[in-house]
Write a protein that holds these residues in place. Structure first.
Motif, PDB file in Angstrom:
ATOM      1  N   ILE A 140       0.962  -1.207  -0.091  1.00  0.00           N
ATOM      2  CA  ILE A 140       0.111   0.179   0.007  1.00  0.00           C
ATOM      3  C   ILE A 140       0.951   1.247   0.107  1.00  0.00           C
ATOM      4  O   ILE A 140       0.777   2.072  -0.528  1.00  0.00           O
ATOM      5  N   LEU A 141       1.754   1.222   0.827  1.00  0.00           N
ATOM      6  CA  LEU A 141       2.794   2.516   0.872  1.00  0.00           C
ATOM      7  C   LEU A 141       3.712   2.629  -0.520  1.00  0.00           C
ATOM      8  O   LEU A 141       3.833   3.770  -0.826  1.00  0.00           O
ATOM      9  N   ILE A 156      -0.410  13.077  -0.758  1.00  0.00           N
ATOM     10  CA  ILE A 156      -0.231  11.716  -0.738  1.00  0.00           C
ATOM     11  C   ILE A 156       0.964  11.275   0.208  1.00  0.00           C
ATOM     12  O   ILE A 156       0.843  10.339   1.034  1.00  0.00           O
ATOM     13  N   LYS A 157       1.856  11.879   0.097  1.00  0.00           N
ATOM     14  CA  LYS A 157       3.039  11.740   0.594  1.00  0.00           C
ATOM     15  C   LYS A 157       2.760  12.047   2.465  1.00  0.00           C
ATOM     16  O   LYS A 157       3.147  11.177   3.146  1.00  0.00           O
ATOM     17  N   ASP A 169       5.651  -1.049  15.801  1.00  0.00           N
ATOM     18  CA  ASP A 169       6.581  -1.721  15.618  1.00  0.00           C
ATOM     19  C   ASP A 169       7.877  -0.909  15.014  1.00  0.00           C
ATOM     20  O   ASP A 169       7.714  -0.631  13.841  1.00  0.00           O
ATOM     21  N   LYS A 170       9.126  -0.660  15.748  1.00  0.00           N
ATOM     22  CA  LYS A 170      10.129  -0.095  15.212  1.00  0.00           C
ATOM     23  C   LYS A 170      10.590  -0.444  13.829  1.00  0.00           C
ATOM     24  O   LYS A 170      10.988  -0.023  12.924  1.00  0.00           O
ATOM     25  N   LYS A 171      10.699  -2.150  13.797  1.00  0.00           N
ATOM     26  CA  LYS A 171      11.435  -2.694  12.409  1.00  0.00           C
ATOM     27  C   LYS A 171      10.434  -2.217  11.339  1.00  0.00           C
ATOM     28  O   LYS A 171      10.851  -1.722  10.326  1.00  0.00           O
ATOM     29  N   TYR A 172       9.172  -2.327  11.287  1.00  0.00           N
ATOM     30  CA  TYR A 172       8.292  -1.998  10.500  1.00  0.00           C
ATOM     31  C   TYR A 172       8.031  -0.543  10.080  1.00  0.00           C
ATOM     32  O   TYR A 172       7.920  -0.084   8.961  1.00  0.00           O
ATOM     33  N   ASN A 173       8.247   0.134  11.204  1.00  0.00           N
ATOM     34  CA  ASN A 173       8.076   1.588  10.775  1.00  0.00           C
ATOM     35  C   ASN A 173       9.277   2.168  10.115  1.00  0.00           C
ATOM     36  O   ASN A 173       9.195   2.838   9.045  1.00  0.00           O
ATOM     37  N   ASP A 178      11.483   3.650   4.976  1.00  0.00           N
ATOM     38  CA  ASP A 178      12.558   3.645   3.720  1.00  0.00           C
ATOM     39  C   ASP A 178      11.860   3.589   2.372  1.00  0.00           C
ATOM     40  O   ASP A 178      12.601   3.912   1.381  1.00  0.00           O
ATOM     41  N   ILE A 179      10.661   3.434   2.236  1.00  0.00           N
ATOM     42  CA  ILE A 179       9.898   3.519   1.018  1.00  0.00           C
ATOM     43  C   ILE A 179       9.813   4.974   0.659  1.00  0.00           C
ATOM     44  O   ILE A 179      10.002   5.306  -0.665  1.00  0.00           O
ATOM     45  N   TRP A 180      10.002   5.896   1.510  1.00  0.00           N
ATOM     46  CA  TRP A 180      10.138   7.372   1.214  1.00  0.00           C
ATOM     47  C   TRP A 180      11.154   7.954   1.134  1.00  0.00           C
ATOM     48  O   TRP A 180      11.322   9.225   1.043  1.00  0.00           O
ATOM     49  N   LYS A 181      12.341   7.273   1.339  1.00  0.00           N
ATOM     50  CA  LYS A 181      13.756   7.913   1.178  1.00  0.00           C
ATOM     51  C   LYS A 181      13.838   8.248  -0.028  1.00  0.00           C
ATOM     52  O   LYS A 181      13.655   7.735  -1.168  1.00  0.00           O
TER      53      LYS A 181
END
Length: 181
Positions: A140-141, A156-157, A169-173, A178-181
């Motif tokens: 989705i992201l 959207i962003k 959850d820190k891992k998934y956060n 990272d998708i948005w870097k």
């Protein structure tokens, strides 16, 4: 629709494995551009969204998503709920391929983008009971990222960032950010 494209759709359904795969790619390539024959196959694709063969459901969903840009009557607004159901298919690979292509509906225009965003935001927020929900959220992201890149729409962003901020959850956060870097 020319005879070659008709043949590609036929092969996509009835060919052997290699023919189906080649036809699938040829159809996706053809539908990357606006085509004037979308309505020649539209109703059949809608019907195929509930086909007994999961491959047919997946292909129909992906073709429809690609054809949304070739839909001046905006039929997709009425048919998006049917297409969205395939993103929840019992076969996870079918669901995932369908979900990963849904952003292409959103590039067809503002009403389509708004509807796709609404569906995705709702699923992100309310889909935590689904199996593999972290992968679904990731898709989705990523879809939102593609829409952002297409429209350069900061809203959207911001929506994506707001959703990511709800993930404890820190891992998934981190993974989602990272998708948005």
């Amino acid at each position: 629709m020319d005879s070659q494209m008709k043949l590609e759709f036929e092969k996509s359904k009835l060919g052997d494995k290699d023919e189906r795969y080649e036809a699938y790619h040829n159809i996706l390539k053809a539908t990357d551009q606006v085509v004037d024959w979308a309505y020649d196959v539209w109703n059949q694709l809608i019907e195929d969204l509930t086909h007994k063969d999961p491959h047919q459901r997946s292909r129909a969903a992906q073709y429809l998503a690609n054809l949304a840009k070739s839909d001046p009557e905006m039929r997709i607004l009425k048919d998006l709920p049917k297409l969205w159901e395939v993103t929840k298919d019992e076969k996870f690979v079918t669901a995932r391929h369908s979900l990963q292509s849904i952003w292409k509906v959103g590039i067809a225009g503002s009403p389509q983008k708004e509807m796709v965003m609404t569906f995705m935001v709702d699923r992100f927020k309310n889909g935590t009971d689904e199996k593999n929900y972290t992968l679904i959220r990731n898709d989705i992201l990523q879809n939102m990222r593609y829409l952002y890149e297409h429209f350069n729409d900061e809203q959207i962003k911001q929506t994506a960032m707001d959703l990511i901020d709800t993930v404890d959850d820190k891992k998934y956060n981190k993974k989602y950010k990272d998708i948005w870097k």
